[in-house]
Design a protein around this motif. Sequence first.
Motif, PDB file in Angstrom:
ATOM      1  N   TRP A 141       1.096  -1.278  -0.352  1.00 15.40           N
ATOM      2  CA  TRP A 141      -0.020   0.677  -0.244  1.00 15.40           C
ATOM      3  C   TRP A 141       0.896   1.031  -0.016  1.00 15.40           C
ATOM      4  N   LEU A 142       2.367   1.294   0.135  1.00 10.86           N
ATOM      5  CA  LEU A 142       2.533   2.240   0.183  1.00 10.86           C
ATOM      6  C   LEU A 142       3.107   2.528  -1.430  1.00 10.86           C
ATOM      7  N   PHE A 143       2.854   1.869  -2.182  1.00 14.59           N
ATOM      8  CA  PHE A 143       2.846   1.832  -3.391  1.00 14.59           C
ATOM      9  C   PHE A 143       1.316   2.285  -4.088  1.00 14.59           C
ATOM     10  N   TRP A 144       0.436   1.590  -3.629  1.00 18.38           N
ATOM     11  CA  TRP A 144      -1.399   1.523  -4.309  1.00 18.38           C
ATOM     12  C   TRP A 144      -1.324   3.257  -4.088  1.00 18.38           C
ATOM     13  N   LEU A 145      -1.433   3.661  -2.621  1.00 14.95           N
ATOM     14  CA  LEU A 145      -1.836   4.977  -2.620  1.00 14.95           C
ATOM     15  C   LEU A 145      -1.434   5.645  -3.810  1.00 14.95           C
ATOM     16  N   PRO A 146      -0.205   6.099  -3.320  1.00 18.63           N
ATOM     17  CA  PRO A 146       0.626   7.037  -4.919  1.00 18.63           C
ATOM     18  C   PRO A 146      -0.048   6.558  -6.185  1.00 18.63           C
ATOM     19  N   VAL A 147      -0.288   4.761  -6.397  1.00 21.20           N
ATOM     20  CA  VAL A 147      -1.506   5.110  -7.857  1.00 21.20           C
ATOM     21  C   VAL A 147      -2.324   6.076  -8.184  1.00 21.20           C
ATOM     22  N   GLY A 148      -3.359   6.128  -7.036  1.00 16.54           N
ATOM     23  CA  GLY A 148      -4.327   6.730  -7.149  1.00 16.54           C
ATOM     24  C   GLY A 148      -4.142   8.076  -7.879  1.00 16.54           C
ATOM     25  N   ILE A 149      -3.119   8.473  -6.356  1.00 17.87           N
ATOM     26  CA  ILE A 149      -3.409   9.969  -6.084  1.00 17.87           C
ATOM     27  C   ILE A 149      -2.307  10.485  -7.723  1.00 17.87           C
ATOM     28  N   VAL A 150      -1.106   9.798  -8.180  1.00 20.64           N
ATOM     29  CA  VAL A 150      -0.976  10.463  -9.601  1.00 20.64           C
ATOM     30  C   VAL A 150      -1.411   9.802 -10.352  1.00 20.64           C
ATOM     31  N   ALA A 151      -2.545   8.799  -9.960  1.00 19.23           N
ATOM     32  CA  ALA A 151      -3.240   9.413 -11.880  1.00 19.23           C
ATOM     33  C   ALA A 151      -4.193  10.161 -12.109  1.00 19.23           C
ATOM     34  N   VAL A 152      -5.440  10.521 -11.130  1.00 22.39           N
ATOM     35  CA  VAL A 152      -5.399  11.461 -11.131  1.00 22.39           C
ATOM     36  C   VAL A 152      -4.787  12.697 -11.292  1.00 22.39           C
ATOM     37  N   THR A 153      -3.815  13.553 -10.569  1.00 24.03           N
ATOM     38  CA  THR A 153      -2.935  14.403 -10.963  1.00 24.03           C
ATOM     39  C   THR A 153      -2.723  14.243 -12.219  1.00 24.03           C
ATOM     40  N   THR A 154      -1.841  13.451 -13.146  1.00 24.29           N
ATOM     41  CA  THR A 154      -1.776  13.374 -14.309  1.00 24.29           C
ATOM     42  C   THR A 154      -2.867  13.709 -15.525  1.00 24.29           C
ATOM     43  N   LEU A 155      -3.966  13.428 -15.090  1.00 24.97           N
ATOM     44  CA  LEU A 155      -5.689  13.896 -16.015  1.00 24.97           C
ATOM     45  C   LEU A 155      -5.365  15.154 -15.774  1.00 24.97           C
ATOM     46  N   ILE A 156      -5.607  15.930 -14.413  1.00 24.31           N
ATOM     47  CA  ILE A 156      -5.975  17.221 -13.733  1.00 24.31           C
ATOM     48  C   ILE A 156      -4.623  18.024 -15.148  1.00 24.31           C
ATOM     49  N   ALA A 157      -3.467  17.614 -15.069  1.00 21.07           N
ATOM     50  CA  ALA A 157      -2.548  18.017 -15.792  1.00 21.07           C
ATOM     51  C   ALA A 157      -2.208  17.886 -17.144  1.00 21.07           C
ATOM     52  N   LEU A 158      -2.539  17.148 -17.702  1.00 23.64           N
ATOM     53  CA  LEU A 158      -3.230  16.922 -18.705  1.00 23.64           C
ATOM     54  C   LEU A 158      -4.524  18.370 -19.639  1.00 23.64           C
ATOM     55  N   ARG A 159      -5.756  18.348 -18.579  1.00 18.40           N
ATOM     56  CA  ARG A 159      -6.739  18.982 -19.335  1.00 18.40           C
ATOM     57  C   ARG A 159      -6.153  20.717 -18.921  1.00 18.40           C
ATOM     58  N   TYR A 160      -5.633  20.105 -17.905  1.00 22.56           N
ATOM     59  CA  TYR A 160      -5.376  22.134 -17.301  1.00 22.56           C
ATOM     60  C   TYR A 160      -4.115  23.056 -17.061  1.00 22.56           C
ATOM     61  N   ILE A 161      -2.938  21.971 -17.157  1.00 25.76           N
ATOM     62  CA  ILE A 161      -1.620  22.858 -16.980  1.00 25.76           C
ATOM     63  C   ILE A 161      -1.458  23.234 -18.602  1.00 25.76           C
ATOM     64  N   PRO A 162      -1.214  24.408 -18.658  1.00 29.17           N
ATOM     65  CA  PRO A 162      -0.569  25.352 -20.474  1.00 29.17           C
ATOM     66  C   PRO A 162       0.576  24.544 -20.356  1.00 29.17           C
ATOM     67  N   GLU A 163       0.401  24.783 -22.362  1.00 32.38           N
ATOM     68  CA  GLU A 163       2.106  24.178 -22.257  1.00 32.38           C
ATOM     69  C   GLU A 163       3.482  25.609 -22.445  1.00 32.38           C
ATOM     70  N   SER A 164       4.169  25.568 -21.399  1.00 31.34           N
ATOM     71  CA  SER A 164       4.750  27.037 -21.242  1.00 31.34           C
ATOM     72  C   SER A 164       5.311  27.797 -22.665  1.00 31.34           C
ATOM     73  N   PRO A 165       5.203  28.716 -22.320  1.00 32.83           N
ATOM     74  CA  PRO A 165       5.938  29.239 -24.010  1.00 32.83           C
ATOM     75  C   PRO A 165       7.472  28.951 -24.346  1.00 32.83           C
ATOM     76  N   SER A 166       8.426  29.333 -23.624  1.00 32.09           N
ATOM     77  CA  SER A 166       9.786  29.241 -23.199  1.00 32.09           C
ATOM     78  C   SER A 166       9.878  27.740 -23.650  1.00 32.09           C
ATOM     79  N   ARG A 167      10.641  27.613 -24.741  1.00 29.67           N
ATOM     80  CA  ARG A 167      11.372  26.878 -25.401  1.00 29.67           C
ATOM     81  C   ARG A 167      13.196  26.920 -25.652  1.00 29.67           C
TER      82      ARG A 167
END
Length: 483
Positions: A162-188
Amino acid sequence: MPRKSTRLTFAVLATGAGVFSMLQSLIAPALPTVQQALHTSQSTATWVMTAYLLSASVFTPILGRVGDLIGKKRTLVAVLVTVTIGCLLAALAPTIGLLIVARVVQGIGGALFPLSFGIIRDEFTPAEVSPSISNLSAVIAAGGGVGMVAAGPIVTALDYRWLFWLPVGIVAVTTLIALRYIPESPSRAEGRVNWLGAVLLSGWLVALLLPLSQAGQWGWGSARVIGLFAAAVLLFALWLLTEARSRSPLIDLRIMRLPAVWTTNVAALLFGAGMYSIWSFLPGFVQTPSSAGYGFGASVTAAGLLMLPMLIAMFCSGVLSGRLQPVLGAKKLLTAGAALGAVACGFLALWHDEQWQVAFAAGIFGLGIGLAFASMANLIVGSVPPEQTGAATGMNANIRTIGGSIGAAVTSVLVTSRLQPSGLPYASGYTHGFTLLALLCLAAALAALLVPAQRAGRMSGTPRASSEEVSRTEAKPGAMMPR
Protein backbone atom coordinates in the motif's frame (compact mmCIF):
# COMPACT_ATOMS: atom_id res chain seq x y z
CA MET A 1 2.61 35.75 -20.54
CA PRO A 2 1.18 34.25 -17.34
CA ARG A 3 -2.12 32.52 -17.89
CA LYS A 4 -5.14 31.43 -15.92
CA SER A 5 -5.58 28.71 -13.29
CA THR A 6 -2.31 29.31 -11.46
CA ARG A 7 -3.81 27.89 -8.25
CA LEU A 8 -4.82 24.69 -9.99
CA THR A 9 -1.47 24.55 -11.74
CA PHE A 10 0.34 24.89 -8.43
CA ALA A 11 -1.85 22.21 -6.83
CA VAL A 12 -1.00 19.77 -9.62
CA LEU A 13 2.72 20.52 -9.46
CA ALA A 14 2.79 20.31 -5.67
CA THR A 15 0.94 16.98 -5.66
CA GLY A 16 3.23 15.38 -8.21
CA ALA A 17 6.46 16.66 -6.68
CA GLY A 18 5.26 15.94 -3.14
CA VAL A 19 4.37 12.32 -3.94
CA PHE A 20 7.75 11.75 -5.60
CA SER A 21 9.53 13.24 -2.60
CA MET A 22 7.48 11.00 -0.32
CA LEU A 23 8.44 7.93 -2.36
CA GLN A 24 12.09 8.70 -1.62
CA SER A 25 11.71 8.00 2.08
CA LEU A 26 8.46 6.03 2.31
CA ILE A 27 9.99 2.62 1.61
CA ALA A 28 13.11 3.00 3.78
CA PRO A 29 11.48 2.11 7.13
CA ALA A 30 9.72 -0.84 5.47
CA LEU A 31 12.84 -2.48 3.97
CA PRO A 32 12.99 -5.23 6.63
CA THR A 33 9.34 -6.05 5.88
CA VAL A 34 10.04 -6.12 2.13
CA GLN A 35 13.07 -8.34 2.70
CA GLN A 36 11.00 -10.85 4.64
CA ALA A 37 7.97 -10.77 2.34
CA LEU A 38 10.00 -11.29 -0.84
CA HIS A 39 12.41 -13.80 0.72
CA THR A 40 15.59 -11.95 -0.11
CA SER A 41 18.78 -10.85 1.63
CA GLN A 42 19.39 -7.52 3.31
CA SER A 43 22.06 -6.57 0.75
CA THR A 44 19.64 -7.23 -2.11
CA ALA A 45 16.83 -5.34 -0.40
CA THR A 46 19.00 -2.20 -0.17
CA TRP A 47 18.91 -2.04 -3.96
CA VAL A 48 15.29 -0.92 -3.61
CA MET A 49 16.72 2.37 -2.38
CA THR A 50 19.90 2.39 -4.48
CA ALA A 51 18.09 1.84 -7.79
CA TYR A 52 15.74 4.72 -7.05
CA LEU A 53 18.64 7.03 -6.17
CA LEU A 54 20.60 6.21 -9.31
CA SER A 55 17.58 6.53 -11.59
CA ALA A 56 16.55 9.89 -10.16
CA SER A 57 20.12 11.20 -10.40
CA VAL A 58 20.35 10.28 -14.08
CA PHE A 59 16.92 11.42 -15.25
CA THR A 60 16.49 14.64 -13.24
CA PRO A 61 18.88 16.87 -15.22
CA ILE A 62 18.33 15.07 -18.54
CA LEU A 63 14.55 15.37 -18.56
CA GLY A 64 14.80 18.87 -17.11
CA ARG A 65 16.70 19.78 -20.27
CA VAL A 66 14.24 17.85 -22.46
CA GLY A 67 11.43 19.91 -20.94
CA ASP A 68 13.29 23.12 -21.79
CA LEU A 69 13.56 21.94 -25.40
CA ILE A 70 10.25 20.24 -26.29
CA GLY A 71 7.88 21.74 -23.73
CA LYS A 72 7.59 21.45 -19.97
CA LYS A 73 3.93 20.39 -19.85
CA ARG A 74 4.43 17.61 -22.38
CA THR A 75 7.42 16.29 -20.46
CA LEU A 76 5.66 16.70 -17.11
CA VAL A 77 2.67 14.61 -18.22
CA ALA A 78 4.97 11.90 -19.61
CA VAL A 79 6.90 11.79 -16.33
CA LEU A 80 3.70 11.58 -14.26
CA VAL A 81 2.48 8.67 -16.40
CA THR A 82 5.83 6.96 -15.87
CA VAL A 83 5.67 7.41 -12.09
CA THR A 84 2.14 5.95 -12.08
CA ILE A 85 3.36 2.91 -14.00
CA GLY A 86 6.32 2.55 -11.66
CA CYS A 87 4.11 2.61 -8.57
CA LEU A 88 1.72 0.09 -10.13
CA LEU A 89 4.60 -2.25 -10.97
CA ALA A 90 5.96 -1.92 -7.43
CA ALA A 91 2.57 -2.65 -5.86
CA LEU A 92 2.19 -5.82 -7.93
CA ALA A 93 5.85 -6.95 -7.94
CA PRO A 94 6.04 -10.65 -6.98
CA THR A 95 9.85 -10.68 -6.74
CA ILE A 96 12.58 -8.38 -5.47
CA GLY A 97 13.98 -8.10 -9.00
CA LEU A 98 10.77 -6.66 -10.41
CA LEU A 99 10.44 -4.34 -7.41
CA ILE A 100 13.91 -2.97 -8.12
CA VAL A 101 12.97 -2.44 -11.78
CA ALA A 102 9.82 -0.63 -10.64
CA ARG A 103 11.91 1.64 -8.44
CA VAL A 104 14.09 2.51 -11.43
CA VAL A 105 10.94 3.53 -13.30
CA GLN A 106 9.74 5.58 -10.31
CA GLY A 107 13.09 7.37 -10.17
CA ILE A 108 12.33 9.02 -13.50
CA GLY A 109 9.97 11.20 -11.46
CA GLY A 110 12.95 13.18 -10.20
CA ALA A 111 12.40 15.34 -13.28
CA LEU A 112 9.19 16.64 -11.67
CA PHE A 113 11.27 19.08 -9.59
CA PRO A 114 12.96 21.05 -12.39
CA LEU A 115 9.91 20.84 -14.64
CA SER A 116 7.68 22.24 -11.89
CA PHE A 117 10.04 25.13 -11.15
CA GLY A 118 10.21 25.92 -14.87
CA ILE A 119 6.43 25.91 -15.29
CA ILE A 120 6.01 28.25 -12.31
CA ARG A 121 8.54 30.63 -13.81
CA ASP A 122 6.83 30.58 -17.21
CA GLU A 123 3.20 30.70 -16.13
CA PHE A 124 2.94 32.75 -12.95
CA THR A 125 2.96 36.51 -12.57
CA PRO A 126 6.28 38.05 -11.48
CA ALA A 127 4.95 38.68 -7.98
CA GLU A 128 3.88 35.03 -7.64
CA VAL A 129 7.09 33.35 -8.78
CA SER A 130 9.22 33.59 -5.65
CA PRO A 131 6.47 32.71 -3.11
CA SER A 132 5.26 29.85 -5.31
CA ILE A 133 8.75 28.39 -5.63
CA SER A 134 9.14 28.67 -1.85
CA ASN A 135 5.79 26.95 -1.27
CA LEU A 136 6.62 24.18 -3.74
CA SER A 137 10.01 23.70 -2.09
CA ALA A 138 8.24 23.41 1.26
CA VAL A 139 5.99 20.67 -0.16
CA ILE A 140 9.00 18.83 -1.61
CA ALA A 141 10.89 19.02 1.66
CA ALA A 142 7.85 17.99 3.69
CA GLY A 143 7.18 15.08 1.34
CA GLY A 144 10.30 13.32 2.59
CA GLY A 145 9.15 13.86 6.15
CA VAL A 146 5.68 12.52 5.39
CA GLY A 147 7.29 9.36 4.06
CA MET A 148 9.18 8.77 7.30
CA VAL A 149 6.11 9.44 9.46
CA ALA A 150 3.51 7.59 7.39
CA ALA A 151 5.44 4.42 6.51
CA GLY A 152 5.00 2.72 9.89
CA PRO A 153 1.22 3.18 10.25
CA ILE A 154 0.57 2.19 6.62
CA VAL A 155 2.62 -1.02 6.87
CA THR A 156 1.11 -1.88 10.27
CA ALA A 157 -2.51 -1.25 9.28
CA LEU A 158 -2.38 -2.52 5.70
CA ASP A 159 0.67 -3.93 3.95
CA TYR A 160 3.92 -2.60 2.48
CA ARG A 161 2.37 -2.80 -1.00
CA TRP A 162 0.00 0.00 0.00
CA LEU A 163 3.04 2.26 0.12
CA PHE A 164 2.73 2.09 -3.66
CA TRP A 165 -1.02 1.53 -4.17
CA LEU A 166 -1.86 4.86 -2.55
CA PRO A 167 0.45 6.90 -4.85
CA VAL A 168 -0.96 5.08 -7.91
CA GLY A 169 -4.37 6.68 -7.44
CA ILE A 170 -3.04 10.09 -6.46
CA VAL A 171 -0.57 10.40 -9.35
CA ALA A 172 -3.06 9.02 -11.91
CA VAL A 173 -5.62 11.70 -11.04
CA THR A 174 -2.90 14.35 -11.00
CA THR A 175 -1.83 13.29 -14.49
CA LEU A 176 -5.35 13.70 -15.88
CA ILE A 177 -5.71 17.15 -14.34
CA ALA A 178 -2.28 18.20 -15.63
CA LEU A 179 -3.16 17.03 -19.14
CA ARG A 180 -6.40 19.00 -19.11
CA TYR A 181 -5.58 22.21 -17.29
CA ILE A 182 -1.84 23.00 -17.27
CA PRO A 183 -0.95 25.19 -20.27
CA GLU A 184 2.12 24.48 -22.36
CA SER A 185 4.94 26.85 -21.42
CA PRO A 186 5.89 29.34 -24.15
CA SER A 187 9.62 29.43 -23.32
CA ARG A 188 11.62 26.91 -25.35
CA ALA A 189 15.34 26.44 -25.58
CA GLU A 190 16.86 26.12 -29.03
CA GLY A 191 18.89 23.13 -30.13
CA ARG A 192 18.54 19.42 -29.47
CA VAL A 193 19.35 16.90 -26.77
CA ASN A 194 23.06 16.14 -26.66
CA TRP A 195 22.72 12.38 -26.29
CA LEU A 196 26.45 11.79 -25.98
CA GLY A 197 26.48 14.27 -23.11
CA ALA A 198 23.47 12.50 -21.60
CA VAL A 199 25.20 9.11 -21.76
CA LEU A 200 28.41 10.48 -20.22
CA LEU A 201 26.46 12.34 -17.53
CA SER A 202 24.59 9.14 -16.67
CA GLY A 203 27.84 7.21 -16.67
CA TRP A 204 29.76 9.36 -14.23
CA LEU A 205 26.77 9.79 -11.93
CA VAL A 206 26.25 6.02 -11.68
CA ALA A 207 29.99 5.38 -11.34
CA LEU A 208 30.13 7.89 -8.47
CA LEU A 209 26.92 7.14 -6.60
CA LEU A 210 26.97 3.35 -6.87
CA PRO A 211 30.19 2.79 -4.88
CA LEU A 212 29.17 5.47 -2.37
CA SER A 213 25.95 3.58 -1.66
CA GLN A 214 27.47 0.08 -1.72
CA ALA A 215 30.95 0.61 -0.26
CA GLY A 216 29.79 -0.52 3.18
CA GLN A 217 29.09 -3.97 1.72
CA TRP A 218 31.77 -4.14 -0.96
CA GLY A 219 34.56 -2.57 1.13
CA TRP A 220 36.15 0.83 0.48
CA GLY A 221 39.36 -0.78 -0.71
CA SER A 222 37.69 -3.31 -3.02
CA ALA A 223 38.48 -3.39 -6.72
CA ARG A 224 34.86 -2.58 -7.58
CA VAL A 225 34.80 0.59 -5.49
CA ILE A 226 38.19 1.86 -6.62
CA GLY A 227 37.47 0.97 -10.24
CA LEU A 228 34.12 2.76 -10.25
CA PHE A 229 35.59 5.89 -8.66
CA ALA A 230 38.32 5.92 -11.32
CA ALA A 231 35.67 5.48 -14.02
CA ALA A 232 33.67 8.36 -12.51
CA VAL A 233 36.68 10.69 -12.77
CA LEU A 234 37.37 9.67 -16.38
CA LEU A 235 33.73 9.93 -17.48
CA PHE A 236 33.34 13.27 -15.72
CA ALA A 237 36.35 14.66 -17.60
CA LEU A 238 34.98 13.36 -20.90
CA TRP A 239 31.57 14.83 -20.11
CA LEU A 240 33.07 18.27 -19.42
CA LEU A 241 35.00 18.12 -22.69
CA THR A 242 31.93 17.04 -24.66
CA GLU A 243 29.68 19.69 -23.12
CA ALA A 244 32.26 22.44 -23.68
CA ARG A 245 32.51 21.57 -27.39
CA SER A 246 28.81 20.95 -28.02
CA ARG A 247 26.71 23.56 -29.81
CA SER A 248 23.70 22.29 -27.84
CA PRO A 249 25.05 21.13 -24.47
CA LEU A 250 22.89 19.15 -22.09
CA ILE A 251 24.11 21.31 -19.19
CA ASP A 252 25.42 24.69 -20.32
CA LEU A 253 28.71 25.01 -18.44
CA ARG A 254 28.60 28.80 -18.87
CA ILE A 255 25.46 28.79 -16.73
CA MET A 256 27.13 26.56 -14.14
CA ARG A 257 30.03 29.05 -13.88
CA LEU A 258 27.81 32.00 -12.99
CA PRO A 259 28.75 33.15 -9.46
CA ALA A 260 25.22 32.81 -8.06
CA VAL A 261 24.87 29.32 -9.55
CA TRP A 262 28.16 27.69 -8.56
CA THR A 263 28.11 29.10 -5.03
CA THR A 264 24.53 27.91 -4.53
CA ASN A 265 25.51 24.49 -5.86
CA VAL A 266 28.43 24.26 -3.43
CA ALA A 267 26.07 25.08 -0.57
CA ALA A 268 23.62 22.47 -1.92
CA LEU A 269 26.36 19.80 -1.98
CA LEU A 270 27.37 20.45 1.62
CA PHE A 271 23.88 20.92 3.03
CA GLY A 272 22.63 17.86 1.15
CA ALA A 273 25.34 15.83 2.89
CA GLY A 274 23.95 16.84 6.26
CA MET A 275 20.27 16.64 5.39
CA TYR A 276 20.18 13.18 3.81
CA SER A 277 22.43 11.79 6.54
CA ILE A 278 20.08 13.00 9.25
CA TRP A 279 17.16 11.42 7.39
CA SER A 280 19.10 8.16 7.11
CA PHE A 281 20.63 7.82 10.58
CA LEU A 282 18.38 9.58 13.06
CA PRO A 283 15.51 7.05 12.76
CA GLY A 284 18.01 4.22 13.25
CA PHE A 285 19.42 5.97 16.31
CA VAL A 286 16.06 6.22 18.06
CA GLN A 287 15.17 2.62 17.14
CA THR A 288 18.34 1.27 18.77
CA PRO A 289 17.53 -0.69 21.97
CA SER A 290 18.42 1.23 25.11
CA SER A 291 20.56 -1.74 26.15
CA ALA A 292 23.19 -0.37 23.75
CA GLY A 293 23.68 2.58 26.09
CA TYR A 294 21.72 4.99 23.92
CA GLY A 295 18.60 4.97 21.78
CA PHE A 296 15.02 4.35 22.88
CA GLY A 297 14.06 1.05 21.26
CA ALA A 298 11.36 2.87 19.32
CA SER A 299 9.19 1.09 16.75
CA VAL A 300 9.08 2.26 13.14
CA THR A 301 5.87 4.18 13.90
CA ALA A 302 7.26 5.75 17.08
CA ALA A 303 10.46 6.71 15.27
CA GLY A 304 8.37 8.41 12.61
CA LEU A 305 6.48 10.36 15.25
CA LEU A 306 9.77 11.63 16.68
CA MET A 307 10.48 13.00 13.20
CA LEU A 308 7.11 14.79 13.13
CA PRO A 309 8.53 18.08 14.51
CA MET A 310 10.96 18.09 11.58
CA LEU A 311 8.12 17.62 9.11
CA ILE A 312 6.01 20.42 10.57
CA ALA A 313 8.95 22.79 10.92
CA MET A 314 10.28 22.28 7.40
CA PHE A 315 6.88 22.91 5.84
CA CYS A 316 6.19 26.03 7.90
CA SER A 317 9.63 27.54 7.34
CA GLY A 318 9.47 26.77 3.62
CA VAL A 319 6.18 28.63 3.29
CA LEU A 320 7.47 31.44 5.50
CA SER A 321 10.56 31.73 3.33
CA GLY A 322 8.47 33.06 0.45
CA ARG A 323 7.23 35.89 2.67
CA LEU A 324 10.64 36.69 4.10
CA GLN A 325 12.60 36.61 0.86
CA PRO A 326 11.50 40.03 -0.50
CA VAL A 327 12.66 41.53 2.80
CA LEU A 328 15.80 39.55 3.65
CA GLY A 329 16.85 38.01 0.33
CA ALA A 330 17.39 34.36 -0.60
CA LYS A 331 21.09 34.50 0.28
CA LYS A 332 20.44 35.33 3.94
CA LEU A 333 17.73 32.69 4.18
CA LEU A 334 20.02 30.01 2.71
CA THR A 335 22.75 30.99 5.16
CA ALA A 336 20.30 30.89 8.06
CA GLY A 337 18.91 27.52 6.96
CA ALA A 338 22.36 25.91 6.78
CA ALA A 339 23.32 27.49 10.12
CA LEU A 340 20.19 26.06 11.76
CA GLY A 341 21.19 22.64 10.42
CA ALA A 342 24.60 23.03 12.04
CA VAL A 343 23.02 24.04 15.35
CA ALA A 344 20.66 21.03 15.27
CA CYS A 345 23.46 18.53 14.53
CA GLY A 346 25.66 20.11 17.20
CA PHE A 347 22.80 19.78 19.68
CA LEU A 348 22.41 16.10 18.79
CA ALA A 349 26.13 15.50 19.24
CA LEU A 350 25.97 16.88 22.79
CA TRP A 351 22.46 16.00 23.96
CA HIS A 352 20.61 12.90 22.80
CA ASP A 353 19.73 11.08 26.01
CA GLU A 354 16.04 12.02 26.04
CA GLN A 355 13.41 11.74 23.37
CA TRP A 356 12.44 15.39 23.70
CA GLN A 357 16.03 16.37 22.90
CA VAL A 358 15.95 14.41 19.65
CA ALA A 359 12.53 15.81 18.74
CA PHE A 360 13.70 19.36 19.51
CA ALA A 361 16.84 18.98 17.38
CA ALA A 362 14.76 17.45 14.58
CA GLY A 363 12.47 20.49 14.66
CA ILE A 364 15.43 22.89 14.46
CA PHE A 365 16.84 20.95 11.54
CA GLY A 366 13.42 21.04 9.87
CA LEU A 367 13.41 24.84 10.06
CA GLY A 368 16.77 24.83 8.33
CA ILE A 369 15.64 22.45 5.59
CA GLY A 370 12.59 24.55 4.76
CA LEU A 371 14.61 27.76 4.47
CA ALA A 372 17.45 26.16 2.53
CA PHE A 373 15.29 24.25 0.03
CA ALA A 374 13.25 27.30 -0.92
CA SER A 375 16.26 29.61 -1.09
CA MET A 376 18.34 27.32 -3.28
CA ALA A 377 15.54 26.95 -5.80
CA ASN A 378 14.88 30.68 -5.92
CA LEU A 379 18.58 31.52 -6.27
CA ILE A 380 18.97 29.19 -9.23
CA VAL A 381 15.74 30.27 -10.93
CA GLY A 382 16.64 33.92 -10.36
CA SER A 383 20.08 33.53 -11.95
CA VAL A 384 19.60 31.61 -15.19
CA PRO A 385 17.88 32.33 -18.52
CA PRO A 386 14.30 31.02 -18.81
CA GLU A 387 15.28 28.39 -21.38
CA GLN A 388 17.83 26.92 -18.97
CA THR A 389 15.59 26.70 -15.89
CA GLY A 390 14.89 22.96 -16.11
CA ALA A 391 18.49 21.90 -16.66
CA ALA A 392 19.91 24.25 -14.01
CA THR A 393 17.42 23.38 -11.26
CA GLY A 394 17.71 19.70 -12.16
CA MET A 395 21.47 19.85 -11.76
CA ASN A 396 21.10 21.65 -8.42
CA ALA A 397 18.84 18.86 -7.16
CA ASN A 398 21.37 16.33 -8.42
CA ILE A 399 24.26 18.02 -6.67
CA ARG A 400 22.25 17.97 -3.44
CA THR A 401 21.71 14.22 -3.93
CA ILE A 402 25.41 13.65 -4.60
CA GLY A 403 26.21 15.50 -1.40
CA GLY A 404 23.69 13.34 0.44
CA SER A 405 25.30 10.16 -0.86
CA ILE A 406 28.76 11.32 0.15
CA GLY A 407 27.55 12.45 3.58
CA ALA A 408 25.67 9.21 4.23
CA ALA A 409 28.67 7.11 3.15
CA VAL A 410 31.13 8.97 5.38
CA THR A 411 28.70 9.05 8.30
CA SER A 412 28.17 5.31 7.95
CA VAL A 413 31.92 4.76 8.26
CA LEU A 414 32.03 6.81 11.46
CA VAL A 415 28.96 5.17 12.99
CA THR A 416 29.91 1.58 12.20
CA SER A 417 33.69 1.75 12.57
CA ARG A 418 33.48 0.17 16.04
CA LEU A 419 30.72 -2.26 16.98
CA GLN A 420 29.66 -3.68 20.31
CA PRO A 421 29.59 -7.47 20.82
CA SER A 422 25.87 -7.25 20.07
CA GLY A 423 26.68 -5.84 16.64
CA LEU A 424 25.25 -2.41 17.44
CA PRO A 425 27.39 0.73 17.04
CA TYR A 426 28.82 2.47 20.09
CA ALA A 427 27.28 5.78 21.11
CA SER A 428 30.57 7.51 20.22
CA GLY A 429 30.04 6.54 16.57
CA TYR A 430 26.80 8.51 16.42
CA THR A 431 28.38 11.39 18.34
CA HIS A 432 31.21 11.61 15.82
CA GLY A 433 28.69 11.33 12.98
CA PHE A 434 26.51 14.15 14.30
CA THR A 435 29.63 16.30 14.81
CA LEU A 436 30.66 15.75 11.20
CA LEU A 437 27.19 16.71 9.98
CA ALA A 438 27.32 19.88 12.07
CA LEU A 439 30.62 20.81 10.39
CA LEU A 440 29.21 20.08 6.94
CA CYS A 441 26.17 22.29 7.55
CA LEU A 442 28.45 25.02 8.92
CA ALA A 443 30.54 24.79 5.76
CA ALA A 444 27.31 25.10 3.74
CA ALA A 445 26.47 28.29 5.63
CA LEU A 446 29.93 29.69 4.84
CA ALA A 447 29.48 28.77 1.17
CA ALA A 448 26.11 30.52 1.19
CA LEU A 449 27.85 33.72 2.29
CA LEU A 450 29.71 33.67 -1.03
CA VAL A 451 26.46 33.81 -3.03
CA PRO A 452 26.18 37.23 -4.71
CA ALA A 453 23.31 39.31 -3.38
CA GLN A 454 20.41 39.56 -5.83
CA ARG A 455 18.05 42.46 -6.29
CA ALA A 456 14.44 42.03 -5.31
CA GLY A 457 13.17 42.52 -8.86
CA ARG A 458 15.15 39.57 -10.12
CA MET A 459 13.70 37.30 -7.52
CA SER A 460 10.17 38.38 -8.32
CA GLY A 461 10.11 37.06 -11.85
CA THR A 462 11.74 39.88 -13.83
CA PRO A 463 12.92 38.50 -17.19
CA ARG A 464 16.47 37.17 -17.02
CA ALA A 465 19.21 37.17 -19.57
CA SER A 466 19.16 34.86 -22.54
CA SER A 467 21.91 32.34 -23.19
CA GLU A 468 23.54 34.75 -25.64
CA GLU A 469 23.68 37.45 -22.97
CA VAL A 470 25.22 34.97 -20.57
CA SER A 471 27.94 34.30 -23.11
CA ARG A 472 28.70 38.01 -23.29
CA THR A 473 28.47 38.51 -19.54
CA GLU A 474 30.55 35.56 -18.34
CA ALA A 475 33.79 37.20 -19.46
CA LYS A 476 33.37 39.80 -16.71
CA PRO A 477 34.74 38.44 -13.43
CA GLY A 478 31.98 38.16 -10.84
CA ALA A 479 29.50 39.81 -13.18
CA MET A 480 25.84 39.32 -12.40
CA MET A 481 23.35 38.58 -15.13
CA PRO A 482 21.76 41.64 -16.78
CA ARG A 483 18.44 42.63 -15.41
